[in-house]
Design an enzyme around this catalytic site. Sequence first.
Site, PDB file in Angstrom:
ATOM      1  N   SER A 138      40.278  45.620  39.719  1.00 46.11           N
ATOM      2  CA  SER A 138      38.947  46.001  39.231  1.00 46.11           C
ATOM      3  C   SER A 138      38.993  46.693  37.875  1.00 46.11           C
ATOM      4  CB  SER A 138      38.276  46.980  40.202  1.00 46.11           C
ATOM      5  OG  SER A 138      38.215  46.445  41.482  1.00 46.11           O
ATOM      6  N   SER A 144      32.864  43.451  41.862  1.00 45.44           N
ATOM      7  CA  SER A 144      32.708  42.257  42.717  1.00 45.44           C
ATOM      8  C   SER A 144      33.015  40.988  41.924  1.00 45.44           C
ATOM      9  CB  SER A 144      31.281  42.193  43.280  1.00 45.44           C
ATOM     10  OG  SER A 144      31.074  43.254  44.184  1.00 45.44           O
ATOM     11  N   ILE A 169      42.054  52.748  41.143  1.00 41.90           N
ATOM     12  CA  ILE A 169      43.416  52.437  41.582  1.00 41.90           C
ATOM     13  C   ILE A 169      43.872  53.431  42.658  1.00 41.90           C
ATOM     14  CG2 ILE A 169      45.786  51.936  40.851  1.00 41.90           C
ATOM     15  CD1 ILE A 169      43.491  50.174  39.549  1.00 41.90           C
ATOM     16  N   GLU A 378      38.248  46.729  48.489  1.00 37.67           N
ATOM     17  CA  GLU A 378      38.822  45.404  48.813  1.00 37.67           C
ATOM     18  C   GLU A 378      37.713  44.386  49.097  1.00 37.67           C
ATOM     19  OE1 GLU A 378      42.509  45.034  50.718  1.00 37.67           O
ATOM     20  OE2 GLU A 378      43.217  47.007  50.060  1.00 37.67           O
ATOM     21  N   GLU A 382      28.958  42.709  50.890  1.00 36.79           N
ATOM     22  CA  GLU A 382      28.251  41.560  50.300  1.00 36.79           C
ATOM     23  C   GLU A 382      29.273  40.488  49.864  1.00 36.79           C
ATOM     24  OE1 GLU A 382      27.714  44.792  49.679  1.00 36.79           O
ATOM     25  OE2 GLU A 382      25.689  45.002  50.465  1.00 36.79           O
TER      26      GLU A 382
HETATM   27  N1  CAA Z   1      43.017  31.886  48.124  1.00 36.85           N
HETATM   28  C1  CAA Z   1      43.357  31.004  47.166  1.00 36.85           C
HETATM   29  N2  CAA Z   1      42.555  30.705  46.126  1.00 36.85           N
HETATM   30  C2  CAA Z   1      41.367  31.348  46.063  1.00 36.85           C
HETATM   31  C3  CAA Z   1      40.956  32.277  47.023  1.00 36.85           C
HETATM   32  C4  CAA Z   1      41.842  32.543  48.090  1.00 36.85           C
HETATM   33  N3  CAA Z   1      41.525  33.423  49.052  1.00 36.85           N
HETATM   34  N4  CAA Z   1      39.743  32.738  46.683  1.00 36.85           N
HETATM   35  C5  CAA Z   1      39.394  32.117  45.551  1.00 36.85           C
HETATM   36  N5  CAA Z   1      40.375  31.276  45.180  1.00 36.85           N
HETATM   37  C6  CAA Z   1      40.384  30.362  44.024  1.00 36.85           C
HETATM   38  C7  CAA Z   1      39.246  29.402  44.119  1.00 36.85           C
HETATM   39  O1  CAA Z   1      39.601  28.253  44.885  1.00 36.85           O
HETATM   40  C8  CAA Z   1      39.005  29.040  42.676  1.00 36.85           C
HETATM   41  O2  CAA Z   1      39.939  28.088  42.248  1.00 36.85           O
HETATM   42  P1  CAA Z   1      39.398  26.717  41.553  1.00 36.85           P
HETATM   43  O3  CAA Z   1      38.698  27.183  40.304  1.00 36.85           O
HETATM   44  O4  CAA Z   1      40.662  25.967  41.299  1.00 36.85           O
HETATM   45  O5  CAA Z   1      38.480  26.083  42.523  1.00 36.85           O
HETATM   46  C9  CAA Z   1      39.339  30.326  41.931  1.00 36.85           C
HETATM   47  O6  CAA Z   1      40.140  31.104  42.833  1.00 36.85           O
HETATM   48  C10 CAA Z   1      38.094  31.126  41.589  1.00 36.85           C
HETATM   49  O7  CAA Z   1      37.447  31.405  42.809  1.00 36.85           O
HETATM   50  P2  CAA Z   1      35.882  31.532  42.925  1.00 36.85           P
HETATM   51  O8  CAA Z   1      35.222  30.444  42.148  1.00 36.85           O
HETATM   52  O9  CAA Z   1      35.537  31.681  44.353  1.00 36.85           O
HETATM   53  O10 CAA Z   1      35.661  32.908  42.137  1.00 36.85           O
HETATM   54  P3  CAA Z   1      34.367  33.760  41.943  1.00 36.85           P
HETATM   55  O11 CAA Z   1      34.386  34.241  40.555  1.00 36.85           O
HETATM   56  O12 CAA Z   1      33.161  33.016  42.444  1.00 36.85           O
HETATM   57  O13 CAA Z   1      34.650  35.042  42.872  1.00 36.85           O
HETATM   58  C11 CAA Z   1      34.725  36.417  44.837  1.00 36.85           C
HETATM   59  C12 CAA Z   1      34.763  35.013  44.236  1.00 36.85           C
HETATM   60  C13 CAA Z   1      34.960  36.178  46.310  1.00 36.85           C
HETATM   61  C14 CAA Z   1      33.388  37.110  44.641  1.00 36.85           C
HETATM   62  C15 CAA Z   1      35.874  37.267  44.231  1.00 36.85           C
HETATM   63  O14 CAA Z   1      35.645  37.580  42.888  1.00 36.85           O
HETATM   64  C16 CAA Z   1      36.089  38.570  44.979  1.00 36.85           C
HETATM   65  O15 CAA Z   1      36.750  38.583  46.029  1.00 36.85           O
HETATM   66  N6  CAA Z   1      35.535  39.678  44.474  1.00 36.85           N
HETATM   67  C17 CAA Z   1      35.821  41.000  45.054  1.00 36.85           C
HETATM   68  C18 CAA Z   1      37.056  41.565  44.461  1.00 36.85           C
HETATM   69  C19 CAA Z   1      37.679  42.596  45.327  1.00 36.85           C
HETATM   70  O16 CAA Z   1      37.829  42.441  46.520  1.00 36.85           O
HETATM   71  N7  CAA Z   1      38.094  43.675  44.686  1.00 36.85           N
HETATM   72  C20 CAA Z   1      38.780  44.690  45.392  1.00 36.85           C
HETATM   73  C21 CAA Z   1      39.579  45.470  44.446  1.00 36.85           C
HETATM   74  S1  CAA Z   1      41.104  45.916  45.102  1.00 36.85           S
HETATM   75  C22 CAA Z   1      40.873  47.322  45.965  1.00 36.85           C
HETATM   76  O17 CAA Z   1      39.822  47.739  46.306  1.00 36.85           O
HETATM   77  C23 CAA Z   1      42.198  47.865  46.359  1.00 36.85           C
HETATM   78  C24 CAA Z   1      42.277  49.290  46.581  1.00 36.85           C
HETATM   79  O18 CAA Z   1      42.965  49.952  45.832  1.00 36.85           O
HETATM   80  C25 CAA Z   1      41.722  49.870  47.819  1.00 36.85           C
END
Ligand code: CAA
Length: 398
Positions: A138, A144, A169, A378, A382
């Site tokens: 992030s 998101s 982080i 994570e 939504e």
């Molecule tokens: N496995 C493999 N590939 C994946 C995947 C997965 N689980 N998810 C997505 N992909 C691939 C897709 O297939 C796509 O590939 P192609 O272009 O070849 O088709 C590519 O990745 C892009 O995927 P999307 O088009 O789905 O991407 P998007 O921009 O629409 O985003 C989203 C999707 C689900 C909203 C994603 O951005 C997301 O998960 N956002 C939330 C992020 C998150 O969880 N952040 C947490 C931060 S970490 C944290 O909090 C840790 C901490 O310290 C506690």
Amino acid sequence: MSTDTLPAMIHNGIVAMTEEQAAIVETARSFADEHVRPFAAQWDRDSHFEPSLIGRLGGLGFLGMLLPQEYDGLGLESMTYLLALEEIAAADASVAVMLSVHNSLPTVMLNRHGTAAQKRRFLAPLARGELLGAFALSEADAGSDASAIRCQAVRDGDDWVVNGSKAWITSGTHAGVVIAMIRTDTPSAPRKSKGISAFILTPDLPGFHVGKKEDKLGMRASPTVTLTFDNMRVPGDRLLGEEGMGFIYAMQSLEHGRLGIAAQAIGIARAAFEAAAAYANERKQFGTPIASFQGVQFKLADMATRITAARAMLHQTAAAKDRGVDVSAESSMCKLFASETAMWVTTQAIQVFGGYGYVKEYPVEKYFRDAKVTEIYEGTSEVQRIVIGRVVSEQAKR
Ligand code: CAA
């Protein structure tokens, strides 16, 4: 029903554990009883991260739970790891998130995508607790919408020069290894998710700065910081896996990470339930323990039912993952359901405690504060619904 049997019933009473799982759970429980639970309220009040936990958890093998034994890991299946995580989370969710992030994200990514040299250098120290791991995806303006990150790496000879910041982080103050997702495409030809690469960063890199610690509502004993990279020179051998694959690696790891957050949420909910059930049996109003009132019993019944359902969903998904099944949607379902369960159960626990639930003398207000972030980090609830919705609507087309 006595307060002794209630927690056991909703805890692992119905989970058939192997000998190894029972031993790991027992180790986690004794560790939590001795080194975590007695200090959790004070750490929360002081917003204190206890650094000695890193070495102690490393000594137990808990910082290499999913790593192969050749790197000093315990080589556990996901299911066993999640059982242990629930135990730690029931004692203090802040300690659980440190464990969960370390075990599910940076170490798994290194083990999956690292070269032999990268694994030799980093994995065993991570497993032994000589290094703590963190995960940096992030940014201030990319939460998101994770592929909108702007932190940029530019090639300079064999090295990369990195500029930008990473936000939220977990364990960032003490991390010895940070797996960071950074753009490697050029701003003139952006490639969105395909322009992101994963790098192995260490705090000794010149230009690596740890920023301010966030003052949070809950999880106060888990330090959350911003990392800033100012012309940070990163050697070429710190690229993890293939250039341009960082977003995919991060998404794959988050599938595992989200199971960890589900276990953490279940641990928080269970602790809140146990406190509420015990209190309901002690607290007398109208001349009788409030647990004898059907209104309170129904609350306890609903709390126990939702926790049992969340745990069943998590264990079924973990077992499938351990068999090699793709659980991308189910992992989001587990996190979504368990975190919303934790928020709901901790709210009910405060209600059972009444006014005493609203003050810091009793533990339930902390559970409530800790639970909230499980609906956020994570991937927010939504985002989990986006992931699940995409999979189920695809399936419906077939
Ligand atoms: N496995 C493999 N590939 C994946 C995947 C997965 N689980 N998810 C997505 N992909 C691939 C897709 O297939 C796509 O590939 P192609 O272009 O070849 O088709 C590519 O990745 C892009 O995927 P999307 O088009 O789905 O991407 P998007 O921009 O629409 O985003 C989203 C999707 C689900 C909203 C994603 O951005 C997301 O998960 N956002 C939330 C992020 C998150 O969880 N952040 C947490 C931060 S970490 C944290 O909090 C840790 C901490 O310290 C506690």
